[in-house]
Design an enzyme around this catalytic site. Structure first.
Site, mmCIF file in Angstrom:
data_model
loop_
_atom_site.group_PDB
_atom_site.id
_atom_site.type_symbol
_atom_site.label_atom_id
_atom_site.label_comp_id
_atom_site.label_asym_id
_atom_site.label_seq_id
_atom_site.Cartn_x
_atom_site.Cartn_y
_atom_site.Cartn_z
ATOM 1 N N TRP A 1 0.808 -1.214 0.000
ATOM 2 C CA TRP A 1 0.000 0.000 0.000
ATOM 3 C C TRP A 1 0.844 1.269 0.000
ATOM 4 C CZ3 TRP A 1 1.113 2.891 4.197
ATOM 5 C CH2 TRP A 1 1.444 2.258 5.383
ATOM 6 N N CYS A 2 2.097 1.194 0.394
ATOM 7 C CA CYS A 2 2.965 2.368 0.469
ATOM 8 C C CYS A 2 3.763 2.533 -0.832
ATOM 9 C CB CYS A 2 3.920 2.224 1.651
ATOM 10 S SG CYS A 2 5.116 3.574 1.766
ATOM 11 N N SER A 3 3.673 3.706 -1.437
ATOM 12 C CA SER A 3 4.386 3.957 -2.700
ATOM 13 C C SER A 3 5.899 3.905 -2.521
ATOM 14 C CB SER A 3 3.964 5.303 -3.296
ATOM 15 O OG SER A 3 4.278 6.361 -2.406
ATOM 16 N N ARG B 1 6.846 0.278 -2.688
ATOM 17 C CA ARG B 1 6.787 -0.194 -4.076
ATOM 18 C C ARG B 1 8.011 0.278 -4.863
ATOM 19 N NH1 ARG B 1 1.391 1.471 -3.480
ATOM 20 N NH2 ARG B 1 1.769 3.321 -4.753
#
Length: 129
Positions: free
Chosen positions: A42-44, A47
């Site tokens: 969920w965290c950019s 990613r």
């Protein structure tokens, strides 16, 4: 060396299985959990940093790393007293932390967070490779 996925971080650093050998280090990479809808963290920042981190830790000369997931966005950010925030002082993900035994106690001896983990030379310096 190896990526140990789904590492369950204990309640405190003192419970980490850090070797008593001189200069032995134990690494934990704190990551956001996978969003069931997107099948991505969920965290950019997670990613963005994972490709480099997976590459570095897949190298046979790298030490083992333990991937520990902080839960869903709501569990991590919105629940007061999240165990990762309270017990491990993880205020940002991703966070790569280095632990060593010194004077009979396990201590954090280094940390890189968020965008710092996009700098391969800084990651390698923390790892000592």
């Amino acid at each position: 060396m190896a990526i140990i996925d789904e590492f369950e971080a204990p309640k405190s650093t003192q419970e980490l299985p850090v070797s008593i050998q001189p200069n032995a280090a134990f690494f934990i990479l704190f990551l956001s959990s996978t969003d069931p809808a997107t099948k991505q963290p969920w965290c950019s920042d997670v990613r963005e940093s994972l490709p480099l981190l997976n590459k570095v830790f897949s190298n046979p000369s790298s030490p083992a790393v333990h991937y520990s997931y902080v839960g869903s966005r709501a569990e991590y950010k919105e629940i007061p007293g999240s165990r990762f925030r309270a017990d491990w002082d993880i205020q940002n993900v991703p966070t790569l932390a280095r632990y060593e035994r010194a004077d009979g106690k396990v201590k954090e001896t280094g940390r890189l967070v968020e965008r710092e983990l996009l700098d391969e030379s800084r990651v390698r310096a923390l790892l000592g490779v």
